[in-house]
Design a protein around this motif. Structure first.
Motif, PDB file in Angstrom:
ATOM      1  N   THR A   8       0.813  -1.227   0.000  1.00  0.00           N
ATOM      2  CA  THR A   8       0.000   0.000   0.000  1.00  0.00           C
ATOM      3  C   THR A   8       0.844   1.274   0.000  1.00  0.00           C
ATOM      4  N   LEU A   9       2.174   1.153   0.000  1.00  0.00           N
ATOM      5  CA  LEU A   9       3.029   2.340   0.065  1.00  0.00           C
ATOM      6  C   LEU A   9       2.742   3.343  -1.048  1.00  0.00           C
ATOM      7  N   PRO A  10       2.607   2.918  -2.319  1.00  0.00           N
ATOM      8  CA  PRO A  10       2.321   3.901  -3.375  1.00  0.00           C
ATOM      9  C   PRO A  10       0.957   4.564  -3.244  1.00  0.00           C
ATOM     10  N   VAL A  11       0.058   3.951  -2.485  1.00  0.00           N
ATOM     11  CA  VAL A  11      -1.270   4.531  -2.263  1.00  0.00           C
ATOM     12  C   VAL A  11      -1.229   5.496  -1.087  1.00  0.00           C
ATOM     13  N   ARG A  12      -0.427   5.159  -0.069  1.00  0.00           N
ATOM     14  CA  ARG A  12      -0.387   5.974   1.144  1.00  0.00           C
ATOM     15  C   ARG A  12       0.390   7.274   0.990  1.00  0.00           C
ATOM     16  N   MET A  13       1.512   7.245   0.269  1.00  0.00           N
ATOM     17  CA  MET A  13       2.378   8.423   0.238  1.00  0.00           C
ATOM     18  C   MET A  13       1.713   9.668  -0.344  1.00  0.00           C
ATOM     19  N   PRO A  14       0.879   9.546  -1.387  1.00  0.00           N
ATOM     20  CA  PRO A  14       0.186  10.749  -1.850  1.00  0.00           C
ATOM     21  C   PRO A  14      -0.743  11.357  -0.798  1.00  0.00           C
ATOM     22  N   VAL A  15      -1.341  10.519   0.055  1.00  0.00           N
ATOM     23  CA  VAL A  15      -2.231  11.026   1.102  1.00  0.00           C
ATOM     24  C   VAL A  15      -1.422  11.690   2.211  1.00  0.00           C
ATOM     25  N   HIS A  16      -0.334  11.042   2.636  1.00  0.00           N
ATOM     26  CA  HIS A  16       0.557  11.676   3.620  1.00  0.00           C
ATOM     27  C   HIS A  16       0.995  13.049   3.116  1.00  0.00           C
ATOM     28  N   SER A  17       1.384  13.114   1.865  1.00  0.00           N
ATOM     29  CA  SER A  17       1.895  14.358   1.287  1.00  0.00           C
ATOM     30  C   SER A  17       0.818  15.427   1.189  1.00  0.00           C
ATOM     31  N   ALA A  18      -0.369  15.050   0.734  1.00  0.00           N
ATOM     32  CA  ALA A  18      -1.473  16.019   0.599  1.00  0.00           C
ATOM     33  C   ALA A  18      -1.885  16.566   1.959  1.00  0.00           C
ATOM     34  N   ASN A  19      -1.960  15.682   2.954  1.00  0.00           N
ATOM     35  CA  ASN A  19      -2.311  16.134   4.307  1.00  0.00           C
ATOM     36  C   ASN A  19      -1.247  17.072   4.868  1.00  0.00           C
ATOM     37  N   ALA A  20       0.026  16.727   4.669  1.00  0.00           N
ATOM     38  CA  ALA A  20       1.115  17.562   5.168  1.00  0.00           C
ATOM     39  C   ALA A  20       1.106  18.934   4.506  1.00  0.00           C
ATOM     40  N   GLN A  21       0.777  18.973   3.233  1.00  0.00           N
ATOM     41  CA  GLN A  21       0.707  20.247   2.520  1.00  0.00           C
ATOM     42  C   GLN A  21      -0.347  21.162   3.149  1.00  0.00           C
ATOM     43  N   LYS A  22      -1.514  20.610   3.473  1.00  0.00           N
ATOM     44  CA  LYS A  22      -2.591  21.404   4.084  1.00  0.00           C
ATOM     45  C   LYS A  22      -2.188  21.894   5.467  1.00  0.00           C
ATOM     46  N   VAL A  23      -1.563  21.017   6.261  1.00  0.00           N
ATOM     47  CA  VAL A  23      -1.128  21.408   7.599  1.00  0.00           C
ATOM     48  C   VAL A  23      -0.046  22.489   7.515  1.00  0.00           C
ATOM     49  N   ALA A  24       0.894  22.333   6.594  1.00  0.00           N
ATOM     50  CA  ALA A  24       1.958  23.328   6.432  1.00  0.00           C
ATOM     51  C   ALA A  24       1.383  24.684   6.053  1.00  0.00           C
ATOM     52  N   GLU A  25       0.400  24.700   5.169  1.00  0.00           N
ATOM     53  CA  GLU A  25      -0.225  25.954   4.750  1.00  0.00           C
ATOM     54  C   GLU A  25      -0.949  26.630   5.915  1.00  0.00           C
ATOM     55  N   PHE A  26      -1.551  25.821   6.790  1.00  0.00           N
ATOM     56  CA  PHE A  26      -2.182  26.384   7.993  1.00  0.00           C
ATOM     57  C   PHE A  26      -1.128  26.987   8.918  1.00  0.00           C
ATOM     58  N   LEU A  27      -0.064  26.245   9.164  1.00  0.00           N
ATOM     59  CA  LEU A  27       0.963  26.687  10.113  1.00  0.00           C
ATOM     60  C   LEU A  27       1.686  27.942   9.647  1.00  0.00           C
ATOM     61  N   VAL A  28       1.963  28.031   8.357  1.00  0.00           N
ATOM     62  CA  VAL A  28       2.727  29.175   7.857  1.00  0.00           C
ATOM     63  C   VAL A  28       1.934  30.474   7.996  1.00  0.00           C
ATOM     64  N   ALA A  29       0.613  30.349   8.112  1.00  0.00           N
ATOM     65  CA  ALA A  29      -0.229  31.537   8.266  1.00  0.00           C
ATOM     66  C   ALA A  29      -0.560  31.838   9.726  1.00  0.00           C
ATOM     67  N   HIS A  30      -0.129  30.988  10.638  1.00  0.00           N
ATOM     68  CA  HIS A  30      -0.490  31.167  12.057  1.00  0.00           C
ATOM     69  C   HIS A  30       0.430  32.188  12.728  1.00  0.00           C
ATOM     70  N   PRO A  31      -0.122  33.132  13.467  1.00  0.00           N
ATOM     71  CA  PRO A  31       0.687  34.204  14.052  1.00  0.00           C
ATOM     72  C   PRO A  31       1.678  33.738  15.127  1.00  0.00           C
ATOM     73  N   ARG A  32       1.450  32.585  15.728  1.00  0.00           N
ATOM     74  CA  ARG A  32       2.347  32.105  16.790  1.00  0.00           C
ATOM     75  C   ARG A  32       3.426  31.155  16.264  1.00  0.00           C
ATOM     76  N   VAL A  33       3.452  30.963  14.987  1.00  0.00           N
ATOM     77  CA  VAL A  33       4.470  30.110  14.369  1.00  0.00           C
ATOM     78  C   VAL A  33       5.502  31.004  13.688  1.00  0.00           C
ATOM     79  N   GLU A  34       6.756  30.860  14.098  1.00  0.00           N
ATOM     80  CA  GLU A  34       7.806  31.721  13.544  1.00  0.00           C
ATOM     81  C   GLU A  34       8.313  31.245  12.192  1.00  0.00           C
ATOM     82  N   HIS A  35       8.322  29.933  12.001  1.00  0.00           N
ATOM     83  CA  HIS A  35       8.869  29.416  10.741  1.00  0.00           C
ATOM     84  C   HIS A  35       8.350  28.004  10.507  1.00  0.00           C
TER      85      HIS A  35
END
Length: 420
Positions: A285-312
């Motif tokens: 299932t690795l080729p099926v899982r990695m796109p989901v891990h990546s898509a979820n991480a992208q959304k979380v990163a976009e949230f964090l980069v816009a958060h005022p309490r996150v420096e980087h």
């Protein structure tokens, strides 16, 4: 065959029972037909099972399947990712030699390189992964390996693979890269000229935190780089421990062969057949899982980069990230894996955020189907000095996230509450 097909079928020919699932050959030893058969196996005149410390039918499928995913020639499974790294280095280097390593490495790898290998007489010299030109000044006649990670843990840097390989090849030095975080689904370093790839199979390979194991994969045609290369006499001269065998003369993949017959045989960090079976299930299932891990991480990163309490935020999927261009060059389909890190400013603040999360589990692992949060400065990199932590990108306020397969909105809500 394509990667997803290889993940399901490579390396396994159904046995006489026609089992769809690879059997678990849970055995230590194998019966020989007669004395001559046994002698031929030990002399490599015939290939087959001898003892599970050397080979096992279940592990053989795991090795062949992983080699197929990395598009390599052969693989060797080990009892852990750290064992795979040690074997990959010790196969090339000995007392009096040196290796050149990126400073941006997993904490355990840094400790092995800088301290444990030093006790074996192998010196580690370090370069900034963003400055491969530094490698030139570190190389001498006893340099045996250049070691780095494709996607670093936890600083989340992306190496310029081809630039490092070009320097190594010009000097006839082996390159070894840890591809654990990216996985072969996202990056295939052997296609960019790397000689040996290592993985901690305990991470994305199993995908559910079920087993400890590692694997190293050698590229096709590696014998041409090692044959008659004065840096590697152990491959070109008779091996007194194996009745004068000269590895470059054997028509088998030489790097994994020597690691198996010398290191696995003598040091014994062998993976269990049951763990190999668990890794095989994960690979399906690795080729099926990695796109989901990546898509979820992208959304979380976009949230964090816009958060005022996150420096980087460190995540190469972000266009603002300094590693974005390298990620787009070496990673498939814009995927950047599930690992990211962010800085909240100081040690105590980081501890507070980690302790307030509910969905994220405080665990020193990555690559699980469930999301994980870690404070590297107090855990995985605690054994390093402050200067060493700074050099590998670990600041006191850094928090590492391994994004799992949950709904991304739930993960974002959990972090929102924790950050306050």
């Amino acid at each position: 065959m394509k990667q997803q097909t290889n993940a399901l079928h490579a390396g396994y020919e159904k046995d006489s029972q026609g089992t769809m699932v690879v059997p678990i050959y849970q055995t230590t030893a194998y019966e020989f037909r007669d004395v001559e058969h046994a002698a031929d196996l030990f002399a490599l005149k015939e290939l087959g099972n001898i003892y599970t410390r050397l080979n096992n039918p279940t592990t053989d499928v795991f090795e062949k399947r992983f080699a197929a995913l990395e598009e390599g020639e052969a693989a060797l499974a080990t009892s852990s990712g750290m064992a795979a790294i040690f074997y990959a280095i010790a196969n090339a280097a000995e007392a009096g030699d040196n290796i050149v390593c990126a400073t941006q490495l997993y904490g355990g790898t840094l400790t092995q390189a800088a301290h444990t290998l030093k006790r074996f007489g192998i010196e580690a010299r370090f370069f900034n992964v963003h400055m491969p030109e530094q490698i030139e000044s570190l190389i001498d006649g006893r340099t045996k390996v250049i070691f780095f990670e494709t996607l670093t843990n936890p600083s989340i840097d992306v190496a310029d693979i081809e630039a490092i390989v070009e320097i190594a090849d010009r000097h006839g030095i082996l390159t070894v890269v840890d591809n654990t975080v990216a996985t072969p689904v996202i990056c295939q370093p052997l296609k960019h000229g790397v000689d040996v790839v290592v993985h901690s199979a305990s991470k994305y390979t199993t995908g559910q935190g079920l087993a400890i194991g590692g694997i190293l994969v050698e590229r096709r045609g590696l014998v041409e780089k090692i044959k008659s290369n004065p840096r590697y006499p152990q491959f070109n001269e008779p091996d007194a421990s194996y009745h004068g065998l000269v590895y470059v003369d054997v028509p088998l993949p030489l790097y994994t062969l020597r690691a198996r017959l010398s290191l696995l045989r003598d040091l014994g960090a062998v993976v269990s057949p049951f763990n190999s079976w668990l890794f095989i299930q994960g690979l399906e299932t690795l080729p099926v899982r990695m796109p989901v891990h990546s898509a979820n991480a992208q959304k979380v990163a976009e949230f964090l980069v816009a958060h005022p309490r996150v420096e980087h935020v460190n995540y190469p999927g972000l266009e603002s990230d300094p590693n974005h261009a390298m990620a787009m060059k070496y990673f498939k389909n814009g995927m950047c894996s599930g690992l990211l890190s962010f800085d909240v400013g100081d040690f105590e603040r980081a501890k507070e955020v980690v302790d307030k999360t509910e969905i994220f589990s405080l665990v020193v692992n990555i690559g699980d189907s469930k999301s994980i949060i870690t404070h590297p400065a107090s855990t995985t990199h605690q054994q390093l000095s402050f200067a060493e932590m700074e050099a590998c990108g670990v600041k006191p306020g850094l928090i590492r996230l391994s994004i799992g397969l949950e709904d991304a909105e739930d993960l974002i809500e959990d972090l929102k509450k924790a950050l306050g």
